[in-house]
Motif scaffolding. Structure first.
Motif, PDB file in Angstrom:
ATOM      1  N   THR A   3      20.026  46.609 108.117  1.00  0.00           N
ATOM      2  CA  THR A   3      21.120  47.562 107.986  1.00  0.00           C
ATOM      3  C   THR A   3      20.642  48.916 107.479  1.00  0.00           C
ATOM      4  O   THR A   3      21.068  49.955 107.963  1.00  0.00           O
ATOM      5  CB  THR A   3      22.178  47.012 107.003  1.00  0.00           C
ATOM      6  N   LEU A   4      19.742  48.889 106.486  1.00  0.00           N
ATOM      7  CA  LEU A   4      19.382  50.128 105.803  1.00  0.00           C
ATOM      8  C   LEU A   4      18.145  50.769 106.418  1.00  0.00           C
ATOM      9  O   LEU A   4      17.254  50.068 106.897  1.00  0.00           O
ATOM     10  CB  LEU A   4      19.105  49.846 104.323  1.00  0.00           C
ATOM     11  N   PRO A   5      18.075  52.114 106.377  1.00  0.00           N
ATOM     12  CA  PRO A   5      16.844  52.781 106.789  1.00  0.00           C
ATOM     13  C   PRO A   5      15.834  52.773 105.639  1.00  0.00           C
ATOM     14  O   PRO A   5      16.165  52.404 104.518  1.00  0.00           O
ATOM     15  CB  PRO A   5      17.305  54.198 107.091  1.00  0.00           C
ATOM     16  N   ARG A   6      14.616  53.185 105.942  1.00  0.00           N
ATOM     17  CA  ARG A   6      13.539  53.162 104.955  1.00  0.00           C
ATOM     18  C   ARG A   6      13.688  54.339 103.984  1.00  0.00           C
ATOM     19  O   ARG A   6      14.044  55.442 104.381  1.00  0.00           O
ATOM     20  CB  ARG A   6      12.212  53.274 105.710  1.00  0.00           C
ATOM     21  N   PHE A   7      13.410  54.087 102.699  1.00  0.00           N
ATOM     22  CA  PHE A   7      13.381  55.171 101.713  1.00  0.00           C
ATOM     23  C   PHE A   7      12.155  56.036 101.922  1.00  0.00           C
ATOM     24  O   PHE A   7      11.189  55.622 102.573  1.00  0.00           O
ATOM     25  CB  PHE A   7      13.291  54.595 100.300  1.00  0.00           C
ATOM     26  N   ARG A   8      12.181  57.243 101.316  1.00  0.00           N
ATOM     27  CA  ARG A   8      10.967  58.050 101.252  1.00  0.00           C
ATOM     28  C   ARG A   8      10.174  57.623 100.033  1.00  0.00           C
ATOM     29  O   ARG A   8      10.729  57.077  99.084  1.00  0.00           O
ATOM     30  CB  ARG A   8      11.320  59.530 101.121  1.00  0.00           C
ATOM     31  N   GLU A   9       8.861  57.908 100.037  1.00  0.00           N
ATOM     32  CA  GLU A   9       8.007  57.458  98.943  1.00  0.00           C
ATOM     33  C   GLU A   9       8.487  58.022  97.591  1.00  0.00           C
ATOM     34  O   GLU A   9       8.514  57.309  96.586  1.00  0.00           O
ATOM     35  CB  GLU A   9       6.559  57.888  99.223  1.00  0.00           C
ATOM     36  N   ASP A  10       8.878  59.321  97.554  1.00  0.00           N
ATOM     37  CA  ASP A  10       9.280  59.902  96.275  1.00  0.00           C
ATOM     38  C   ASP A  10      10.621  59.343  95.816  1.00  0.00           C
ATOM     39  O   ASP A  10      10.851  59.147  94.625  1.00  0.00           O
ATOM     40  CB  ASP A  10       9.339  61.439  96.379  1.00  0.00           C
ATOM     41  N   GLN A  11      11.518  59.026  96.788  1.00  0.00           N
ATOM     42  CA  GLN A  11      12.796  58.422  96.420  1.00  0.00           C
ATOM     43  C   GLN A  11      12.571  57.057  95.786  1.00  0.00           C
ATOM     44  O   GLN A  11      13.242  56.682  94.819  1.00  0.00           O
ATOM     45  CB  GLN A  11      13.674  58.266  97.662  1.00  0.00           C
ATOM     46  N   LEU A  12      11.587  56.333  96.343  1.00  0.00           N
ATOM     47  CA  LEU A  12      11.261  55.015  95.821  1.00  0.00           C
ATOM     48  C   LEU A  12      10.818  55.091  94.368  1.00  0.00           C
ATOM     49  O   LEU A  12      11.299  54.354  93.509  1.00  0.00           O
ATOM     50  CB  LEU A  12      10.132  54.424  96.683  1.00  0.00           C
ATOM     51  N   GLN A  13       9.892  56.018  94.076  1.00  0.00           N
ATOM     52  CA  GLN A  13       9.394  56.134  92.708  1.00  0.00           C
ATOM     53  C   GLN A  13      10.487  56.641  91.775  1.00  0.00           C
ATOM     54  O   GLN A  13      10.601  56.171  90.642  1.00  0.00           O
ATOM     55  CB  GLN A  13       8.179  57.077  92.668  1.00  0.00           C
ATOM     56  N   THR A  14      11.309  57.603  92.270  1.00  0.00           N
ATOM     57  CA  THR A  14      12.402  58.119  91.432  1.00  0.00           C
ATOM     58  C   THR A  14      13.363  56.997  91.048  1.00  0.00           C
ATOM     59  O   THR A  14      13.758  56.876  89.890  1.00  0.00           O
ATOM     60  CB  THR A  14      13.173  59.209  92.203  1.00  0.00           C
ATOM     61  N   LEU A  15      13.701  56.178  92.029  1.00  0.00           N
ATOM     62  CA  LEU A  15      14.653  55.093  91.776  1.00  0.00           C
ATOM     63  C   LEU A  15      14.130  54.173  90.673  1.00  0.00           C
ATOM     64  O   LEU A  15      14.865  53.802  89.758  1.00  0.00           O
ATOM     65  CB  LEU A  15      14.879  54.298  93.069  1.00  0.00           C
ATOM     66  N   ALA A  16      12.834  53.832  90.752  1.00  0.00           N
ATOM     67  CA  ALA A  16      12.281  52.894  89.773  1.00  0.00           C
ATOM     68  C   ALA A  16      12.214  53.528  88.391  1.00  0.00           C
ATOM     69  O   ALA A  16      12.743  52.984  87.429  1.00  0.00           O
ATOM     70  CB  ALA A  16      10.905  52.426  90.206  1.00  0.00           C
TER      71      ALA A  16
END
Lengths: 335, 188
Positions: free
Chosen positions: A300-313
Motif C-alpha cells: 500500500t505504502l510508497p518507500r520513504f526517503r533516507e532522511d525521512q527514515l532517520q528523522t522518524l527514528a
C-alpha cells in the motif's frame, strides 16, 4: 566447583537435539507459509491471480517448487568477493533468525516454548541484532557498489530503529514486572486484558520499528530495487539467496510473535483456558493478523526517503518511547 | 587440583571450547591483514566472552555484551570502516611501527593480572568458594535492585565520565572552519 550437571546426561543432549531440529525446521516451514501468503495477497491487492498452477490448485506448492529450484542452482561467488565472509554472511543472518524463535511462548507448559529465559525479551532483542552484522558482511564482501550501499543503508537503518524497538518494550516490562516471555503472557492472562490497551503507544512504535528492522516497505531502502538492484543480496544466488529470503519471512513471524507476546496477550484469549491445545492456534491467529497488516502495508505504502527514515527514528519514535516509559513508570508507582 | 581433576569437570570442557577459539580470534584481531576481517574476529571474541559470562551464570551481562558490543559497537565500527575505505584483500599499511612495544605492554598487563589473581586468591572472602551452578541464571530482579539501589551513584558517575569523554572526543576530532574556509567549502 560444581559441574555442568545437565551436560553429562544423555537426556540433555537428546532434548537439545530435538529443540535444535524443531527450530531449524520451523524456519523453512514459516518461510513457505508467509511467502505464499505474501505472493497471493499481493496478487489479489493488485487484481492479479498470483501463483496458480503449482500443486494443482491455488498454486499452493509454488514455494516448494521455488525452494527446489534454489537448491538446484549453481552456488556463484563473484571473482572479486571476499570468499569466507561472503559465504558466512547468510549463515549469520540465519543464526539471528533461528535464535529468535527459541523464546516465543506457544503454551504455558514447559513444552510450550524451547526455553523460558529469565531475561527473555532482552535476549530476543540482543540476538535479533546479530543479523545486522550478517547484512554488513554480505554488503561488503560482495565487491559490488550496489551491495555496499545497500549494506551501509541497512546498517544505518538497523542502528536507528533498534533503539525505539528496545525502548518500546520497556513499558511492557515495567507493567508486567518481569522480562520472562512466559511471565509477560501470564501477567496479561491474570489481569484478563492485553497490554495493548495501556501500551498502545508502545505497540505502534514496536511495529513501526519492527518493519524497519525487517527492511520491508515502507522502509526497504537497503534493497530498493529501483535504486540498488537488490542491495546487499544482489550478488547472492541459489541456496545462499534462499537463506536471506527465508530469514526475512521467518523474522516477520518472530517479530510479530514477540509483539503478540508483549502486547496482544500471547496465548490468552477471553473465555478459553490457556492450557489446552488451542493455545498455539491462538498465538498463530494473532501472529497471522499482524503479518497480514505487514503485507498489507508493504503493498500500500510508497518507500520513504533516507532522511525521512532517520528523522522518524531519532526525532519522533525515540523521544515518544522515552515519554511512554516515564509515564508508565510514574503510573506504575502511583496507581 | 591437578590438571586431570580439572579436565574431569564437564564445565571446564565448555570453558575450553569457548576460551581457545576466543584466544585465537583475539590474536587474529591484531594480526589480520584486512581491517574488516579484524573487526569480524572481534565479533567472534566478544561472542565467546558472552559465552564465558553464561558459564558464570551472568546471563544478563552476556546478553548486554551481545546487544551493545556486537549489535551496536561493532556495527558502528564496520559502518565507519566501510563508509571511509574498506578494500577487499590484504592491506600493506596496517602494521603499526610500535607493535613490539605494544606486544610487550600487553604481556606485562597479562602478567600483572595473573599475579593479582593468584595473590588475592584465598585472601578475599568467597574467592575459592563454590561457584554458582552452571545453567541457573542470576535472577534479574536481584541485579536490578543492586543496580538501582546500591550502585546507582557509581553508575551515574561512569555515565557522566562517558559523556564527558564523548564531548571531548568530538571537540578534539572536529576542526572548526574559519569563515573564509567555510565559503570555500560551500563553493565546492
Amino acid at each position: 566447583m560444581t559441574g555442568l550437571v545437565p551436560m553429562t546426561g544423555l537426556v540433555f543432549w537428546a532434548e537439545l537435539g530435538i529443540k535444535m531440529a524443531v527450530a531449524a525446521a520451523a524456519v523453512p516451514a514459516i518461510g513457505m507459509v508467509i511467502g505464499y501468503a505474501e505472493m497471493k495477497l499481493s496478487a489479489h491487492m493488485q487484481s492479479r491471480v498470483g501463483p496458480y498452477f503449482a500443486g494443482g490448485r491455488y498454486g499452493w506448492a509454488q514455494l516448494i517448487a521455488d525452494g527446489v529450484k534454489f537448491i538446484q542452482k549453481e552456488d556463484i561467488i563473484p571473482a572479486e568477493a571476499d570468499r569466507p565472509v561472503f559465504k558466512w554472511a547468510p549463515a549469520l543472518v540465519m543464526l539471528g533468525t533461528m535464535a529468535l524463535l527459541v523464546v516465543i511462548p506457544l503454551h504455558p507448559s514447559r513444552y510450550g516454548m524451547v526455553r523460558d529465559l529469565d531475561v527473555g525479551i532482552f535476549y530476543a532483542l540482543a540476538v535479533s541484532s546479530v543479523s545486522t552484522i550478517g547484512v554488513l558482511m554480505a554488503g561488503w564482501s560482495s565487491a559490488n557498489k550496489y551491495s555496499m550501499i545497500g549494506g551501509l543503508r541497512a546498517a544505518g537503518q538497523l542502528i536507528a530503529y533498534e533503539l525505539p524497538l528496545v525502548l518500546a518494550t520497556v513499558g511492557v516490562v515495567i507493567q508486567a514486572g518481569t522480562m520472562s516471555m512466559q511471565g509477560i503472557v501470564q501477567a496479561q492472562v491474570a489481569q484478563s486484558w492485553p497490554f495493548m490497551l495501556t501500551q498502545f503507544v508502545g505497540l505502534a512504535i514496536f511495529m513501526t520499528a519492527a518493519l524497519a528492522e525487517l527492511t520491508r516497505l515502507p522502509f526497504d531502502m537497503p534493497i530498493a530495487e529501483s535504486e540498488l538492484v537488490m542491495g546487499y543480496v544482489t550478488e547472492y544466488s541459489g541456496f545462499r539467496f534462499l537463506f536471506f529470503f527465508l530469514a526475512e519471512f521467518a523474522n516477520m513471524f518472530s517479530m510479530s510473535a514477540i509483539a503478540v507476546t508483549l502486547f496482544l496477550g500471547g496465548y490468552g484469549f477471553w473465555g478459553i483456558p490457556t492450557d489446552t491445545l488451542l493455545s498455539p492456534l491462538i498465538v498463530f491467529a494473532k501472529v497471522g493478523i499482524l503479518v497480514f497488516i505487514m503485507i498489507w502495508l508493504r503493498w500500500t505504502l510508497p518507500r520513504f526517503r533516507e532522511d525521512q527514515l532517520q528523522t522518524l527514528a531519532w526525532k519522533w519514535l525515540i523521544p515518544i518511547s522515552i515519554v511512554n516509559i516515564i509515564v508508565t513508570a510514574v503510573l506504575k508507582v502511583v496507581v | 587440583m591437578t590438571f586431570s581433576d580439572w579436565l574431569a569437570e564437564p564445565v571446564n570442557w565448555a570453558f575450553l571450547a569457548l576460551a581457545l577459539p576466543m584466544t585465537v580470534a583475539a590474536v587474529r584481531v591484531v594480526t589480520s591483514r584486512n581491517v574488516v576481517h579484524a573487526a569480524l574476529f572481534l565479533v567472534l571474541t566478544l561472542a565467546a566472552s558472552a559465552g564465558l559470562f553464561i558459564l558464570l551464570s551472568a546471563e544478563f551481562v552476556a546478553w548486554v555484551l551481545v546487544l551493545v558490543y556486537i549489535g551496536a559497537v561493532i556495527v558502528l565500527f564496520l559502518f565507519g570502516i566501510m563508509i571511509t575505505r574498506a578494500p577487499i584483500g590484504r592491506e600493506t599499511d596496517l602494521s603499526h611501527a610500535g607493535r613490539w612495544p605494544a606486544a610487550l605492554a600487553s604481556l606485562a598487563v597479562l602478567a600483572l593480572t595473573l599475579w593479582l589473581i593468584t595473590a588475592v586468591s584465598g585472601q578475599v572472602e568467597g574467592f575459592d568458594g563454590p561457584l554458582p551452578a552452571v545453567g541457573v541464571a542470576t535472577d534479574s530482579a536481584i541485579l536490578g535492585e543492586g543496580f538501582i539501589m546500591r550502585y546507582l551513584i557509581p553508575f551515574e558517575a561512569v555515565g557522566f565520565i562517558l559523556l564527558a569523554a564523548l564531548i571531548g572526543g568530538i571537540t578534539l576530532a572536529r576542526k572548526d572552519l574559519t569563515p573564509a574556509e567555510e565559503e570555500e567549502a560551500e563553493r565546492v
